[in-house]
Design an enzyme around this catalytic site. Structure first.
Site, mmCIF file in Angstrom:
data_model
loop_
_atom_site.group_PDB
_atom_site.id
_atom_site.type_symbol
_atom_site.label_atom_id
_atom_site.label_comp_id
_atom_site.label_asym_id
_atom_site.label_seq_id
_atom_site.Cartn_x
_atom_site.Cartn_y
_atom_site.Cartn_z
ATOM 1 N N TYR A 139 0.838 -1.210 0.000
ATOM 2 C CA TYR A 139 0.000 0.000 0.000
ATOM 3 C C TYR A 139 0.864 1.248 0.000
ATOM 4 O O TYR A 139 0.613 2.202 -0.738
ATOM 5 C CB TYR A 139 -0.921 0.006 1.232
ATOM 6 C CG TYR A 139 -1.900 1.157 1.209
ATOM 7 C CD1 TYR A 139 -3.152 1.005 0.629
ATOM 8 C CD2 TYR A 139 -1.563 2.407 1.730
ATOM 9 C CE1 TYR A 139 -4.048 2.064 0.562
ATOM 10 C CE2 TYR A 139 -2.441 3.471 1.667
ATOM 11 C CZ TYR A 139 -3.688 3.300 1.086
ATOM 12 O OH TYR A 139 -4.570 4.351 1.026
ATOM 13 N N PHE B 32 -6.130 20.798 -24.264
ATOM 14 C CA PHE B 32 -6.769 19.518 -24.564
ATOM 15 C C PHE B 32 -8.152 19.530 -23.897
ATOM 16 O O PHE B 32 -8.370 20.275 -22.952
ATOM 17 C CB PHE B 32 -5.888 18.384 -24.014
ATOM 18 C CG PHE B 32 -6.504 17.032 -24.136
ATOM 19 C CD1 PHE B 32 -6.677 16.456 -25.379
ATOM 20 C CD2 PHE B 32 -6.910 16.326 -23.021
ATOM 21 C CE1 PHE B 32 -7.262 15.204 -25.505
ATOM 22 C CE2 PHE B 32 -7.482 15.068 -23.138
ATOM 23 C CZ PHE B 32 -7.658 14.518 -24.381
ATOM 24 N N ASP B 33 -9.079 18.694 -24.361
ATOM 25 C CA ASP B 33 -10.466 18.834 -23.876
ATOM 26 C C ASP B 33 -10.642 18.642 -22.366
ATOM 27 O O ASP B 33 -11.300 19.449 -21.724
ATOM 28 C CB ASP B 33 -11.458 17.986 -24.699
ATOM 29 C CG ASP B 33 -11.092 16.518 -24.812
ATOM 30 O OD1 ASP B 33 -10.059 16.114 -24.251
ATOM 31 O OD2 ASP B 33 -11.836 15.770 -25.471
ATOM 32 N N ASP C 226 1.854 20.392 -20.169
ATOM 33 C CA ASP C 226 0.946 19.261 -20.347
ATOM 34 C C ASP C 226 1.717 18.295 -21.249
ATOM 35 O O ASP C 226 1.837 18.497 -22.449
ATOM 36 C CB ASP C 226 -0.357 19.745 -20.993
ATOM 37 C CG ASP C 226 -1.383 18.627 -21.136
ATOM 38 O OD1 ASP C 226 -1.027 17.464 -20.853
ATOM 39 O OD2 ASP C 226 -2.517 18.920 -21.539
ATOM 40 N N ALA D 110 1.767 14.967 -22.258
ATOM 41 C CA ALA D 110 1.355 13.646 -22.746
ATOM 42 C C ALA D 110 2.280 13.097 -23.844
ATOM 43 O O ALA D 110 2.642 11.928 -23.827
ATOM 44 C CB ALA D 110 -0.082 13.707 -23.266
ATOM 45 N N LYS E 97 -0.021 7.859 -23.384
ATOM 46 C CA LYS E 97 0.456 8.158 -24.738
ATOM 47 C C LYS E 97 1.924 7.737 -24.861
ATOM 48 O O LYS E 97 2.203 6.554 -25.033
ATOM 49 C CB LYS E 97 0.270 9.647 -25.053
ATOM 50 C CG LYS E 97 -1.164 10.060 -25.333
ATOM 51 C CD LYS E 97 -2.013 10.214 -24.119
ATOM 52 C CE LYS E 97 -3.359 10.825 -24.415
ATOM 53 N NZ LYS E 97 -3.751 11.826 -23.440
ATOM 54 N N HIS F 293 -19.061 15.594 -26.061
ATOM 55 C CA HIS F 293 -18.813 14.713 -27.211
ATOM 56 C C HIS F 293 -18.664 13.252 -26.820
ATOM 57 O O HIS F 293 -18.898 12.375 -27.626
ATOM 58 C CB HIS F 293 -17.595 15.188 -27.996
ATOM 59 C CG HIS F 293 -16.327 15.261 -27.197
ATOM 60 N ND1 HIS F 293 -16.157 16.164 -26.176
ATOM 61 C CD2 HIS F 293 -15.192 14.539 -27.254
ATOM 62 C CE1 HIS F 293 -14.955 15.999 -25.656
ATOM 63 N NE2 HIS F 293 -14.341 15.019 -26.280
HETATM 64 C C1 LIG Z 1 -4.753 12.592 -23.052
HETATM 65 C C2 LIG Z 1 -4.412 13.965 -22.678
HETATM 66 C C3 LIG Z 1 -4.772 14.498 -21.432
HETATM 67 C C4 LIG Z 1 -5.630 13.750 -20.437
HETATM 68 O O1 LIG Z 1 -5.094 12.545 -20.088
HETATM 69 P P1 LIG Z 1 -5.969 11.234 -19.748
HETATM 70 O O2 LIG Z 1 -4.929 10.233 -19.429
HETATM 71 O O3 LIG Z 1 -6.770 10.914 -20.958
HETATM 72 O O4 LIG Z 1 -6.826 11.577 -18.587
HETATM 73 C C5 LIG Z 1 -4.367 15.776 -21.141
HETATM 74 N N1 LIG Z 1 -3.673 16.505 -22.015
HETATM 75 C C6 LIG Z 1 -3.307 16.045 -23.219
HETATM 76 C C7 LIG Z 1 -2.514 16.892 -24.152
HETATM 77 C C8 LIG Z 1 -3.677 14.756 -23.594
HETATM 78 O O5 LIG Z 1 -3.341 14.318 -24.811
#
Ligand SMILES: *Cc1c(COP(=O)(O)O)cnc(C)c1O
Length: 462
Positions: free
Chosen positions: A73, A125-126, A216, A218, A259, A453
């Site tokens: 844990y 990003f969304d 950000d 990813a 990603k 969406h």
């Molecule tokens: C995928 C993504 C996120 C969110 O990540 P999740 O793992 O889907 O929650 C944030 N910012 C960018 C640029 C992304 O591509």
């Protein structure tokens, strides 16, 4: 002429069979899904390009790591292995695992954002946009002009418009800007890279006005590959050095590990300064939302796979193949005269659906029309990155008009072969050739208030 395909630096050991459906079956399936790609079943998709997130193929080393996962844990050895790998690659003092990217946003953003504040990004990003709004603040996109013109070939179309950034800061008042977010690569602009120089310019402005800078992250590894390919200064640098240099310019990062870290679930937050008072707030939020700070909503085995994936994701032979796959597909689209956000970004072509359906207005969602036609044509699941995804203005409730009406081919990592890539190109060309047969777009018959969406119901306009 299509360019040469860069062969895979791996071979296939485990096989996942695909279901073959007829066109009539697909037409029934998409109607049953209310014309929402997110409501199709995975098995109804022959080639699934809905997202490159969490859909990647893990390596034999990662699967072996799964067996070694320590499920303690608190203080599991897998946690320390992950933290060590992330600190080595990013050079940050504190690393907080969380279960995915949006969890990182949920934990970090409320510490900077609240009612009356703004967050500025090269493009949100969304879910990132949603977490800015959920924290009470307002998101502002500030992408460079090149990024808004798909047909215009330019390097680093994901960059921030630095002049505009400074104007916005002056307009809103520096004290009202909760944070600046650099999305690398710029997902919503088509996986377009951000240059090291742009990152330096943005960091200088943030420093000048005392504004927090978050990455950000990813697709940080694909971004680093583009920097190496296209930025003179970095041509001979190892990928890791480029990553280090980029991240040294920010204060924190939020990352979806689904990603470039090539796992199916995971994420993290990084804080550069190991003494930052922010770390206590992150731990507190993490414990409330995600779980104790040494696992952050993940299994020990996930942390183990993450630690290994971090290194596989920055391997240059892998990145050459990965970006090479995109370039090959893009060259087939060039041959056919199909317009996409060019040059192709890191995770697949973003097709300019407004160019294919010039007679369909933004509020009938041309990006969604193209996605539906591709599914009917060949069982390829893509998604709209346009007005349908953008949704409504949170203050007025009016449908927003996206800068571009894209249909995104998000290609999972290490999953599809050259023949799959050829099917993608062939299907797109076939759909484009009969575009005039589609007279009208879609209307929304039901939608939730935020991130619509994913769940909305649509119907064809007769
Ligand atoms: C995928 C993504 C996120 C969110 O990540 P999740 O793992 O889907 O929650 C944030 N910012 C960018 C640029 C992304 O591509």
């Amino acid at each position: 002429m299509a360019i040469k395909y860069v062969p895979e630096p791996f071979r296939i050991k485990v096989v996942e069979p695909l279901k073959m459906m007829t066109r009539a079956e697909r037409e029934q399936a998409i109607a049953r899904a209310s014309y929402n790609m997110f409501r199709l079943k995975g098995e109804e998709c022959y080639i699934d390009l809905l997202t490159d997130s969490g859909t990647n193929a893990m390596s034999q080393e990662q699967w072996a790591g799964i067996m070694r996962g320590d499920e303690a844990y608190a203080g599991a050895s897998s946690y320390f292995k992950f933290v060590e790998a992330a600190q080595d690659i990013f050079g940050y003092g504190y690393i907080q695992p969380v279960h995915q990217g949006r969890a990182a946003e949920k934990v970090l953003f409320p510490t900077f954002l609240s009612e009356g504040k703004f967050a500025i990004s090269n493009m949100f990003f969304d879910t990132t946009r949603a977490h800015v709004i959920l924290a009470g603040a307002r998101p502002i996109d500030c992408c460079c002009e090149e990024g808004k013109n798909p047909a215009l070939r330019a390097k680093f179309k994901g960059n921030m418009d630095v002049e505009r950034l400074e104007e916005i800061i002056k307009e809103k008042g520096a004290e009202n800007i909760g944070m600046v977010v650099m999305t690398i690569t710029n997902n919503s602009a088509g996986g377009q890279p951000v240059s090291l120089q742009n990152m330096r310019d943005v960091a200088a402005i943030c420093k000048k006005y005392g504004i927090h800078l978050n990455i950000d992250a990813a697709r940080y590894a694909e971004n680093a590959y583009f920097v190496k390919r296209d930025e003179q200064e970095c041509q001979d640098w190892p990928i890791k050095r480029i990553v280090r240099e980029m991240f040294a310019l920010a204060d924190t990062f939020t990352m979806s590990a689904k990603k470039d870290t090539i796992v199916n679930m995971g994420g993290c937050i990084g804080v550069k300064d190991p003494e930052s008072p922010l770390i206590l707030k992150i731990k507190a939020n993490c414990i409330s939302f995600e779980g104790f700070y040494t696992y952050g909503g993940l299994n020990g085995r996930d942390l183990e796979a993450l630690a290994i994936g971090l290194y596989e994701g920055i391997d240059e032979d892998y990145l050459r193949y990965r970006i090479g796959q995109m370039e090959y597909l893009a060259s087939r689209l060039d041959d056919a005269g199909i317009i996409y956000q060019a040059p192709v970004g890191g995770h697949g072509p973003f097709i300019d659906a407004a160019k294919i359906y010039p007679h369909i207005p933004y509020n009938e969602f041309p990006g969604q029309v193209l996605a539906i036609e591709l599914y009917k044509e060949a069982g390829i699941r893509t998604c709209d990155i346009g007005s349908y995804m953008l949704g409504n203005d949170p203050d007025t409730g009016e449908q927003l008009h996206a800068e571009n009406e894209f249909t995104r081919f998000a290609i999972p990592r290490r999953v599809y072969t050259q023949s799959h890539i050829d099917i993608m190109a062939d299907a797109l060309i076939a759909v484009r050739d009969r575009a005039k047969e589609i007279k009208r777009g879609y209307k929304i018959t039901w939608e939730p208030p935020i991130l619509r969406h994913f769940q909305a119901s649509l119907a064809p306009i007769e």
